[in-house]
Write an enzyme that holds these catalytic residues in place. Structure first.
Site, short mmCIF file in Angstrom:
data_model
loop_
_atom_site.label_atom_id
_atom_site.label_comp_id
_atom_site.label_asym_id
_atom_site.label_seq_id
_atom_site.Cartn_x
_atom_site.Cartn_y
_atom_site.Cartn_z
N THR A 116 -3.26 -6.45 -2.18
CA THR A 116 -4.20 -5.64 -2.97
C THR A 116 -4.42 -6.31 -4.33
OG1 THR A 116 -3.44 -3.67 -1.85
CG2 THR A 116 -4.56 -3.33 -3.95
N GLY A 243 3.98 9.18 -4.01
CA GLY A 243 4.88 8.10 -4.44
C GLY A 243 4.59 6.86 -3.63
N CYS A 246 2.24 1.94 -3.31
CA CYS A 246 0.79 1.69 -3.41
C CYS A 246 0.07 2.62 -4.37
CB CYS A 246 0.16 1.78 -2.04
SG CYS A 246 0.95 0.69 -0.85
C1 UGA Z 1 -1.32 4.19 1.29
C2 UGA Z 1 -2.69 4.38 1.97
O1 UGA Z 1 -2.70 5.62 2.69
C3 UGA Z 1 -2.99 3.23 2.93
O2 UGA Z 1 -4.30 3.39 3.46
C4 UGA Z 1 -2.91 1.91 2.16
O3 UGA Z 1 -3.10 0.80 3.02
C5 UGA Z 1 -1.54 1.79 1.51
O4 UGA Z 1 -1.32 2.92 0.63
C6 UGA Z 1 -1.51 0.50 0.72
O5 UGA Z 1 -2.24 0.41 -0.29
O6 UGA Z 1 -0.87 -0.47 1.14
P1 UGA Z 1 1.24 4.60 1.99
O7 UGA Z 1 1.55 4.35 0.55
O8 UGA Z 1 2.02 3.89 3.04
O9 UGA Z 1 -0.32 4.24 2.29
O10 UGA Z 1 1.43 6.15 2.26
P2 UGA Z 1 0.51 7.45 2.36
O11 UGA Z 1 0.64 8.03 3.70
O12 UGA Z 1 -0.84 7.21 1.86
O13 UGA Z 1 1.27 8.43 1.33
C7 UGA Z 1 1.33 8.15 -0.06
C8 UGA Z 1 1.99 9.30 -0.80
O14 UGA Z 1 1.15 10.46 -0.82
C9 UGA Z 1 3.32 9.77 -0.19
O15 UGA Z 1 4.23 10.04 -1.22
C10 UGA Z 1 2.94 11.04 0.55
O16 UGA Z 1 4.01 11.94 0.72
C11 UGA Z 1 1.88 11.60 -0.37
N1 UGA Z 1 0.95 12.54 0.30
C12 UGA Z 1 0.14 12.10 1.29
C13 UGA Z 1 0.90 13.88 -0.12
O17 UGA Z 1 1.64 14.30 -1.02
N2 UGA Z 1 0.01 14.72 0.50
C14 UGA Z 1 -0.81 14.30 1.50
O18 UGA Z 1 -1.61 15.14 1.99
C15 UGA Z 1 -0.76 12.97 1.89
#
Ligand code: UGA
Length: 405
Positions: A116, A243, A246
């Protein structure tokens, strides 16, 4: 076709595994000698569902190496190295250095940036090595990375030349492919992550509002909002804030990047500030529920989200540290993947952890937790993820749920 991948974190390893499974010969390069040795011995150093099976299955197509010399003869060199943060700005020097080294070893190999990077990075590298570069940002989620790579919502490829040829290696996915400029590709990645992070801060603020309104419940509000196709239900789960490696980093980086070019991204700034204050604000609420600071508290889940062992910028770790700072001295945790963490006492069995506890705080949405909690009858439960649907389980606090409900 031979393809090299530089930087073997989540993105690099998953990219290798999936491409090798589709018939390509893969070489993975990393400067971490210990990591390469473990990979060569057949051990996958990260927890990611489906990854080790795929790497094992395609062993013959995969090689791991410490040396850039192994790039020689690769049609493409895909750069997946980290982009650390320095003063809220991302530092792209690993990307630039690995691009330069790869180009020295094999000037015919097309360089693809998957890391990124802020807009203009591909152009910068392109000018240094005097050739076209491709941008192919990654949208995989940890914990779901293999599935997301096999079946992504879209594939974005940016560049001035060679875009169409490169798009062919992803044809097995049957996903929509956007072919565009390097700068658009770089920005699509940041805009997507910032938007998703904003959705989370938005729903968490709505959850705060629900808590003040008798009869209100954020889960029902989110379901109702999500049925509108223009909004969508995904990423509307209220919780302890976002958290991981990313969202926190990318949102801060795009705000600083925009500031440097004279634009104030005030919406994303609010998203970041709200998220950074989230744990302090939740602990204020917890303090009113757990009034005895020597109460035995178990925190369920230590990673930044379910299905991963990744603890980077974990809200759960931040929560435990904040509770300790405020004087709670009998706090322990259980995590399905992590069994050791500096400064936090961890149970290895969830049953023993629950038995020991008086208060249970659900910090991460592991699917198994709701089943465990259904069996627990005499504990005080604080559900920061709203995983408990069972109406017979009485919550002491649920995010986004009015206390009188
Ligand atoms: C995120 C993006 O979703 C990916 O598309 C992207 O490729 C990636 O970053 C990156 O830039 O490499 P990731 O960090 O693995 O992926 O995890 P997510 O599933 O997006 O969750 C991120 C955070 O948001 C977590 O702490 C999760 O618990 C929180 N979250 C997610 C919430 O609090 N509520 C939600 O409804 C969804």
């Amino acid at each position: 076709m031979k393809i090299s991948v530089v930087g073997l974190g989540y993105v690099g390893l998953v990219t290798m595994a999936v491409l090798s499974d589709n018939g390509y010969n893969l070489v993975g390069i990393d400067t971490d000698r210990e990591k390469i040795q473990r990979l060569q011995e057949g051990e996958v150093p990260i927890y990611e569902p489906g990854l080790s099976v795929l790497i094992e299955k395609n062993r013959k197509m995969i090689e791991f190496s410490n040396s850039y010399d192994s790039i020689k003869g690769s049609e493409y060199t895909i750069i997946c190295v980290p982009t650390p943060t320095v003063n809220d700005r991302i530092d792209v020097h690993y990307v630039i250095e690995s691009g330069k080294k790869a180009n020295e070893i094999d000037p015919n190999s097309m360089i693809v940036i998957k890391s990124t990077v802020t807009p203009g990075t591909a152009k910068m590298l392109s000018e240094i090595i005097n050739k076209d570069i491709l941008s192919n940002p990654e949208f995989l989620r940890e914990g779901n990375a293999v599935k997301d790579t096999i079946n992504p919502d879209r594939i974005v490829i940016g560049g001035r030349a060679g875009v169409e040829n490169f798009s062919r290696i992803w044809s097995f996915t049957n996903s929509k492919i956007i072919m565009t400029t390097n700068e658009n590709a770089e920005l699509i990645k940041y805009a997507s992550n910032a938007f998703l992070a904003t959705k989370i801060s938005f729903i968490n603020q709505m959850a705060d509002l629900c808590e003040k309104i008798p009869g209100a419940d954020i889960k029902v509000v989110a379901d109702g909002m999500g049925m509108d196709k223009r909004i969508g239900r995904a990423f509307l789960n209220a919780g302890p804030g976002y958290g991981g490696s990313c969202f926190p980093k990318d949102t801060r980086a795009i705000v600083s990047f925009a500031e440097d070019v004279g634009v104030e991204l005030s919406i994303i700034k609010c998203t970041v500030n709200y998220n950074e204050d989230r744990i302090r604000s939740l602990v204020n609420r917890i303090e009113k529920i757990i009034t005895d600071k020597s109460s035995r508290i178990i925190v369920l889940g230590l990673s930044f989200k379910e299905n991963t062992g990744d603890l980077r910028e974990s809200k759960s770790v931040e929560l435990i540290m904040e509770l300790k700072r405020r004087g709670y001295d009998s706090i322990k945790a259980f995590d399905p993947v992590t069994s050791q963490f500096n400064g936090i006492d961890l149970f290895t069995e969830v049953e023993t952890a629950l038995e020991w506890s008086e208060f249970v705080i659900v910090a991460t949405e592991w699917p198994s937790f709701s089943d465990f909690l259904k069996r627990v009858k005499d504990k005080h439960i604080i559900d920061l993820r709203r995983i408990i649907d069972d109406k017979t389980v009485k919550l002491d606090y649920g995010v986004g749920l009015n206390a009188t409900n």
